[in-house]
Design a protein around this motif. Structure first.
Motif, mmCIF file in Angstrom:
data_model
loop_
_atom_site.group_PDB
_atom_site.id
_atom_site.type_symbol
_atom_site.label_atom_id
_atom_site.label_comp_id
_atom_site.label_asym_id
_atom_site.label_seq_id
_atom_site.Cartn_x
_atom_site.Cartn_y
_atom_site.Cartn_z
ATOM 1 N N MET A 276 -18.671 -22.119 -14.441
ATOM 2 C CA MET A 276 -17.439 -21.349 -14.295
ATOM 3 C C MET A 276 -16.646 -21.413 -15.590
ATOM 4 S SD MET A 276 -17.071 -20.067 -11.260
ATOM 5 C CE MET A 276 -15.312 -19.743 -11.385
ATOM 6 N N PRO A 277 -16.214 -20.248 -16.124
ATOM 7 C CA PRO A 277 -15.347 -20.277 -17.307
ATOM 8 C C PRO A 277 -13.948 -20.704 -16.891
ATOM 9 C CG PRO A 277 -15.603 -18.027 -16.543
ATOM 10 C CD PRO A 277 -16.450 -18.885 -15.633
ATOM 11 N N SER A 278 -13.327 -21.558 -17.694
ATOM 12 C CA SER A 278 -11.954 -21.951 -17.370
ATOM 13 C C SER A 278 -11.239 -22.427 -18.637
ATOM 14 C CB SER A 278 -11.949 -23.040 -16.294
ATOM 15 O OG SER A 278 -10.645 -23.182 -15.778
ATOM 16 N N VAL A 279 -10.155 -23.171 -18.462
ATOM 17 C CA VAL A 279 -9.408 -23.704 -19.612
ATOM 18 C C VAL A 279 -9.174 -25.189 -19.412
ATOM 19 C CG1 VAL A 279 -8.228 -21.513 -20.082
ATOM 20 C CG2 VAL A 279 -7.133 -23.223 -18.607
ATOM 21 N N ASP A 280 -8.924 -25.875 -20.516
ATOM 22 C CA ASP A 280 -8.536 -27.277 -20.399
ATOM 23 C C ASP A 280 -7.017 -27.379 -20.390
ATOM 24 O OD1 ASP A 280 -7.597 -27.072 -22.993
ATOM 25 O OD2 ASP A 280 -9.251 -28.199 -23.883
ATOM 26 N N ILE A 281 -6.537 -28.595 -20.439
ATOM 27 C CA ILE A 281 -5.111 -28.860 -20.283
ATOM 28 C C ILE A 281 -4.262 -28.228 -21.394
ATOM 29 C CG2 ILE A 281 -4.913 -31.030 -21.579
ATOM 30 C CD1 ILE A 281 -3.662 -32.211 -18.944
ATOM 31 N N MET B 229 -12.129 -15.051 -7.672
ATOM 32 C CA MET B 229 -11.772 -16.159 -8.540
ATOM 33 C C MET B 229 -10.699 -15.703 -9.543
ATOM 34 S SD MET B 229 -12.885 -19.222 -8.288
ATOM 35 C CE MET B 229 -14.521 -19.154 -7.593
ATOM 36 N N ASP B 230 -9.564 -16.365 -9.539
ATOM 37 C CA ASP B 230 -8.493 -16.042 -10.493
ATOM 38 C C ASP B 230 -8.700 -16.871 -11.752
ATOM 39 O OD1 ASP B 230 -7.104 -14.202 -8.815
ATOM 40 O OD2 ASP B 230 -6.177 -15.874 -7.748
ATOM 41 N N LEU B 231 -9.432 -16.314 -12.713
ATOM 42 C CA LEU B 231 -9.771 -17.086 -13.918
ATOM 43 C C LEU B 231 -8.529 -17.364 -14.761
ATOM 44 C CD1 LEU B 231 -13.182 -15.446 -14.895
ATOM 45 C CD2 LEU B 231 -12.736 -17.524 -13.552
ATOM 46 N N PHE B 232 -8.502 -18.542 -15.358
ATOM 47 C CA PHE B 232 -7.369 -18.930 -16.208
ATOM 48 C C PHE B 232 -7.482 -18.294 -17.593
ATOM 49 C CE2 PHE B 232 -7.356 -22.685 -13.330
ATOM 50 C CZ PHE B 232 -6.037 -22.593 -12.919
ATOM 51 N N VAL B 233 -6.350 -18.098 -18.219
ATOM 52 C CA VAL B 233 -6.327 -17.570 -19.582
ATOM 53 C C VAL B 233 -5.094 -18.131 -20.285
ATOM 54 C CG1 VAL B 233 -4.967 -15.517 -18.950
ATOM 55 C CG2 VAL B 233 -6.489 -15.454 -20.944
ATOM 56 N N ARG B 234 -5.234 -18.393 -21.576
ATOM 57 C CA ARG B 234 -4.046 -18.810 -22.325
ATOM 58 C C ARG B 234 -3.315 -17.569 -22.794
ATOM 59 N NH1 ARG B 234 -4.653 -23.169 -26.893
ATOM 60 N NH2 ARG B 234 -6.116 -21.621 -27.635
ATOM 61 N N ARG B 235 -2.034 -17.494 -22.466
ATOM 62 C CA ARG B 235 -1.245 -16.329 -22.850
ATOM 63 C C ARG B 235 -0.763 -16.483 -24.290
ATOM 64 N NH1 ARG B 235 1.545 -16.484 -17.679
ATOM 65 N NH2 ARG B 235 0.405 -15.185 -16.186
ATOM 66 N N ASP B 236 -0.238 -15.405 -24.833
ATOM 67 C CA ASP B 236 0.213 -15.400 -26.223
ATOM 68 C C ASP B 236 1.276 -16.478 -26.485
ATOM 69 O OD1 ASP B 236 -1.508 -13.390 -26.697
ATOM 70 O OD2 ASP B 236 -0.002 -11.773 -26.615
ATOM 71 N N ASP B 237 2.111 -16.740 -25.483
ATOM 72 C CA ASP B 237 3.172 -17.743 -25.670
ATOM 73 C C ASP B 237 2.652 -19.171 -25.473
ATOM 74 O OD1 ASP B 237 2.762 -17.925 -22.980
ATOM 75 O OD2 ASP B 237 4.817 -17.450 -22.394
ATOM 76 N N GLY B 238 1.329 -19.312 -25.310
ATOM 77 C CA GLY B 238 0.768 -20.651 -25.177
ATOM 78 C C GLY B 238 0.657 -21.139 -23.749
ATOM 79 N N SER B 239 1.348 -20.459 -22.844
ATOM 80 C CA SER B 239 1.280 -20.894 -21.442
ATOM 81 C C SER B 239 -0.051 -20.474 -20.825
ATOM 82 C CB SER B 239 2.440 -20.294 -20.652
ATOM 83 O OG SER B 239 2.247 -18.895 -20.526
#
Lengths: 326, 326, 326, 326
Positions: A276-281, B229-239
């Protein structure tokens, strides 16, 4: 907030890979017979590995009753109990300490508390429900003694579909139907304590549940009033009942003596048996390779949990109702 | 049981044809700006007679704030308020004193308490919700001040269908969708206090509601895990956010920063404008000829009620969350 | 936190110089007779100006019952009520907006909320207790109907001492004794819900109260076990009672059928009728010249308040006890 | 009713001669350091047999923490714990199954529930307090981390008097004084949640407690207002304090930054080491020959219990206060 109920309250504790899960069932009247073997059997229905598609975690979940029951009867004192966490493979979870699994509580929990026991999902694991089933099993016995029964069924899961999903490391959701029979007239409180509102809160607190309806539920959106009217009739014994039961046994938030019917929807298990693709902390992309033991479909194991929540709510309202008139 | 909430609590009182409806909103922090005119406008959205298909009861529902707000700001003390019942036609209900209307609370209430104020449904009337809207309107203003908004919409009611139903003295149900935007990460409590469980209880306590779902809700019964599945992503503001929102803004019972989405189903109004067969208090057949003033479809008036319940729950959880870490 | 009780709950609201004081008494069983005139008389016992040494604020304190009582009987619904604040002289308090009176809540309140309605003490005024007396008066009537009576007496205040203190602008404290007769065996809950713990919390919540004891109270510090033993005896009617009552009618937190006896100490009224040195909001020295209307000794007016708190606690526990056995 | 607290809640369970005592401490914020050895030492202060005049029951009372603490820090999840009942001599109590000891809970408990575990007093035994001390010890550590300390002292027990009483099989009562230092301004809630009302309820729930006072307490009955005025003063650091502390650190129910002082009275231990006349369950005269292990004076062991109750209340109010302003 780890407590439910008003007179009959259940407080639970325990992390998935800690020493034990447990709970305190308080407010149970004195003098109720509790059959310990029957209780253990009820709890066993929730066990993993007994049904195709369920997780391979094989612990026995042996219930240790520590207080409140003596010589087979409740004392009116709080019933404390624990279930040891015997078969934990915490190493399976090492890589998850710094990652967030999609559709899990990892991310929100970390944001909320700034700390979490990531092993096996910690407190957010569905293992938490074992304490509900112990308490629920006691409540079921008390209700049965009054002629009230609780039965949950999973809408049929297509076996071929399940095998196909599992072969692809995928998972399925489903609907559980629950019927409570023999509920006396008059349970439930008006306004914020409506019986169906309490049942909804209880069911929605089960992990993975995304919706609740009672009686005709969401179908009522497209029905006319005249089509769903539960007309009254005098029964042979002189009591008043209804001809149909679109209302699901509850009117104005108060039980009307008919069967209480409800449906609860569970989302597909969020842990897939594939990468599963995801992100770390820090938000960096990672690939999660799940290695724990997980169900492909949670429904079979959910049945005693649903029954437990129903039993706890009904019994609590039975007790509350005793205070409505002198 | 006429109280909801944990830190921010609302207690309501009042019978439909009594002197006044009212409530106490306790736990509101000190120093919150409250615009009284705006509050009255919010309450007016619930008024009858403003929308086709809604009841002809025309009272103004003027809010009288009795305490807790001074010089336009909350004091941190309980906010007591009343709304007088001005336009009551109690005679319309005389024949109902000894009869039970189908799909109403008449029968269950009589069985529960052995006494009831039958006039206009008494405490079981949806008029009770006016107190919720006063408190909810204050909560909405507090949330708006933090950048959080609440919006309810009714799924489009077909106007031809409504006219046709009304012509036949019949009624319709429907679905209300509610979105809460701008909710910070971390609200909601694990296990029994899951945010969606609290929202479900609050919405299910609104008269006529038969079901609640959040995110993809009942659709999840027939979906695979991989599809939702709601995959995570890093947004432009870092969140960190999610690409999709099948989870409806809540994961593990805790808000994840996305929009909170939910759907609530209302049954058709149970009072038809035609003769209804029923029974009296002894179970004898009677014919009920409704003469009160009633909605053919409750949805338009339900919107501020749904928004109020959402606002009260979100704000309560905002306050609870302040106690999770030092 | 403006709510007391578990099944029978009282929520109060109102600032001393706001529009009205009020409350909601919820959980009162249905079908209880309430005599409105008798209730008004009970409330009048708390009025100022009727007794030497009490404040000159002469409002009538007319009770407006808004809901929950119909045709002289309780409906089982919440009893909402208000008492208008008619006779307010807010100007008397203008100089107090920026000053803190010693032994008052001014300083702590300002620190806690950052805002306060200083007029007449706002929410911290003992005027708040008028709502308790309305609810308490209803509870007393319900108890009387069951043969339970509540009686508070002030330990004799020396009239010469009081006149002398008043002449010097000074004030006095005192002790109120309260006896509840006819309480059935078995009320009160073990551990945290002991009957005397609930009574203590209720009495200590009355403004100016600094201590609570039941039975032999603080005298027990210097007694031997053998001197205070309440030996059991079988009464003529076959019931079991005790020969003495050092225990004050409660053993193990549960009523034993004897009279419940308690003593409550009130501090001297903190507002003196003389100049008082103090500080303003910035800590600068100021002289406070009190101009409001105040009691020199609060005891006579405190009696119905003490009785109200006792009645609410006893009745609540009567209802709770109904849930202890099936 | 086996639960105390609002945000920080403690639920306890266990009978004196059952398998274990235990509890759940819920609502503790995440990230608090807990030193397990220090906690065990705190609990050991309550142990029997360590002080002259205290019971000979010698169990270790080893604390088993089952959840909520991981790697020395709280997780924000409920802290479940048990203490095994190792050293029970149930046979000592056989003759008490059908008798009522004077000044104990035997009689009232039997009347309330119709069933009881008579062994060692069952749930009514002061052994129940071991669970309070575990939770209290954790709360004390959290408070200490914020610079708040809690100290209880017993007013000096005359050693000769104690030996003389013991020689005659008699017992003594006494007073415990408790001081909480470093409490920030603003804790406690107006009206029913006054800080001293919460402290009173907590202290009065300790077995054998018969009275509570704070500040000058019962002495205030015979004082003039002018004699007990705590005048304000600006301290060198610019903050506002009081010159004296007759008010015991609380004004209007809210902490004012001074030391919180209170006194709690314990009755003499009700179990004498001599024959006691009493009645059996049918009211027939019997002679009770006590054979269990009992304290002659409970004060030394009561100190950590009093400190625990104070710490739990203060910490709970610290958390509640966080919700008073945004």
């Amino acid at each position: 907030m780890n407590t439910m109920g008003k007179i009959l309250t259940l407080t639970t504790f325990g992390e998935s890979h800690g020493l034990a899960m447990g709970g305190v069932l308080d407010g149970m009247p004195a003098g109720v017979n509790v059959d310990i073997d029957k209780l253990q059997c009820f709890v066993d229905r929730r066990r993993a590995g007994l049904v195709a598609g369920t997780s391979a975690r094989h612990e026995r979940d042996r219930v240790e009753l520590l207080s409140g029951i003596w010589q087979g009867k409740t004392l009116g004192t709080p019933i404390g109990f624990i279930i040891r966490n015997a078969n934990v493979h915490s190493d399976d979870y090492d890589e998850l300490a710094q990652c967030f699994r999609p559709n899990h509580a990892d991310f929100t929990w970390q944001a909320k508390y700034g700390i979490r026991d990531h092993r096996g999902g910690g407190r957010a694991s569905a293992r938490e429900t074992v304490a509900r089933v112990v308490a629920g099993g006691i409540a079921v016995q008390a209700l049965n003694g009054m002629g009230i029964t609780v039965e949950a069924k999973a809408s049929p899961v297509d076996e071929a579909l399940l095998q196909q999903a599992m072969a692809q490391g995928d998972t399925l959701g489903g609907v559980v139907e629950c019927v409570v029979r023999g509920v006396p007239l008059g349970l439930g409180e008006p306004v914020f304590g409506k019986l169906h509102a309490q049942l909804a809160a209880a069911m929605m607190s089960i992990p993975s549940v995304h919706g609740f309806e009672y009686g005709d539920g969401f179908q009522l959106a497209s029905r006319r009033g005249s089509e769903v009217m539960d007309l009254f009739v005098r029964r042979d014994d002189g009591s008043i009942g209804t001809v149909t039961n679109h209302s699901g046994g509850i009117q104005g938030g108060i039980s009307n003596g008919e069967d209480i019917t409800m449906r609860i929807v569970f989302k597909p298990v969020p842990t897939l048996m594939r990468d599963m693709p995801s992100v770390d902390i820090d938000g960096n992309p990672v690939t999660i390779k799940p290695r724990g033991r997980h169900d492909a479909c949670v429904l079979p194991r959910a049945l005693p949990i649903v029954e437990s929540m129903a039993a706890l709510v009904i019994l609590d309202n039975y007790l509350i109702h005793k205070t409505n008139v002198f």
